[in-house]
Design an enzyme around this catalytic site. Structure first.
Site, PDB file in Angstrom:
ATOM      1  N   GLY A 253      69.135 -30.774 -28.331  1.00 34.35           N
ATOM      2  CA  GLY A 253      68.560 -30.543 -27.015  1.00 34.35           C
ATOM      3  C   GLY A 253      67.113 -30.995 -26.930  1.00 34.35           C
ATOM      4  O   GLY A 253      66.679 -31.569 -25.925  1.00 34.35           O
ATOM      5  N   ASP A 254      66.361 -30.756 -27.995  1.00 36.32           N
ATOM      6  CA  ASP A 254      64.963 -31.196 -28.038  1.00 36.32           C
ATOM      7  C   ASP A 254      64.872 -32.715 -28.045  1.00 36.32           C
ATOM      8  O   ASP A 254      63.977 -33.304 -27.427  1.00 36.32           O
ATOM      9  CB  ASP A 254      64.272 -30.629 -29.281  1.00 36.32           C
ATOM     10  CG  ASP A 254      64.372 -29.110 -29.364  1.00 36.32           C
ATOM     11  OD1 ASP A 254      64.341 -28.464 -28.307  1.00 36.32           O
ATOM     12  OD2 ASP A 254      64.490 -28.593 -30.483  1.00 36.32           O
TER      13      ASP A 254
END
Length: 310
Positions: A253-254
């Protein structure tokens, strides 16, 4: 230059074990330690993509020194020093894919430190074009602290990519100061709206038009192996991704956030933004290290992604 903010960073410690035995000594032959926290994962990936990055947030004590000393060489550091000690976060990887995490709460910031960081942040905006705010807030900061940071960035005319959850995200959404991009997943949408949000396209279209999200230019919803669904203005997009061998999904996600920020910085099209973001998320999932991508595999995956307006 892209400014990344990690308010509650950590030294991430990974202990890979074939088997975790409780109430016994467990020896770890290959422990890994990295500068951690969602914003620092974003920072590493942006550096690997080749973008100029200015990393900031709050660091304290010897663990804070360790994080600053272990930033990528091509990342400029502008961290704000606090009196408290930066935290450790331990992940024990054991027994055929299980992961047990032990997360320290981290330091408590004083009211003076909270005010001083706002001034520090405001000064950094002069040398950056895009702002990324990622992760949890440390103790001592009010729930609406991200609202204040978004407000300062807006006053400076800087687009903001916000990746947080829970009360701090809700505080921003209910304020008059809106980030440019948010990247929730289904669970986070469900928590915000009080009912189950599925991966159904028609439901997602309806959900993202809720008044709670008014004023948000981009909403990118992660759907895991199902790809992503996105809203940009009044347009909706479905992103279909190829099947990949997942080694470690933590930090994907990052990495997606890094792709969004990079695309905004380079003023790329909607399709290119969504492709870049999702490719970087997949590349991270194929690596053992969190917040790391192998750019040698970028083009091959990029060509396999499908973005269609729906």
């Amino acid at each position: 230059m892209i400014l990344t903010i990690t308010m509650n960073p950590s030294v991430d410690v990974a202990y890979p074990l074939e088997r975790l035995v409780l109430d016994k000594v467990n020896r770890v032959p290959n422990a890994r330690k990295t500068a951690g926290g969602k914003g620092l994962n974003v920072t590493r990936v942006l550096a690997e993509v080749g973008d100029q990055v200015l990393a900031s947030g709050c660091l304290g004590g010897r663990l804070g020194d360790y994080i600053e000393d272990n930033l990528p060489e091509n990342v400029e550091s502008a961290f704000f020093r606090i009196a408290g000690e930066t935290r450790n976060c331990v992940a024990i990887l054991h027994d055929d894919g299980q992961q047990t995490e032990i997360l320290e709460a981290g330091p408590t910031l004083s009211e003076q430190e909270a005010q001083d960081f706002l001034r520090h942040f405001e000064q950094l905006l002069d040398k950056t074009a895009v702002v990324v705010l990622s992760g949890s807030l440390p103790a001592g900061l009010p729930t609406d602290y991200y609202v204040r940071l978004v407000n300062l960035a807006q006053q400076a005319g800087r687009p903001v990519v916000l990746d947080c959850s829970g009360a701090s995200l809700e505080a921003v959404l209910r304020s008059e100061h809106k980030p440019t991009v948010i990247k929730p997943n289904n669970d986070e949408l469900s928590d915000l709206l009080g009912f189950e949000v599925t991966k159904d396209i028609d439901q997602l279209k309806t959900v993202l038009q809720d008044d709670l999200f008014a004023g948000i230019e981009w909403i990118v919803v992660s759907l895991g192996a199902g790809g992503a669904f996105a809203k940009h203005g009044d347009k909706f997009y479905r992103v279909t991704i190829p099947k990949i061998d997942v080694v470690n999904p933590v930090g994907s996600g990052d990495s997606t956030v890094a792709g969004i920020a990079s695309a905004i910085f380079h003023q790329e099209s909607d399709q290119d933004l969504l492709k870049k973001a999702n490719v970087l998320g997949m590349l991270n999932a194929q690596e053992e290290m969190t917040g790391h991508v192998n750019m040698a595999n970028y083009d091959k995956l990029y060509q396999q992604l499908k973005v269609e307006e729906v």
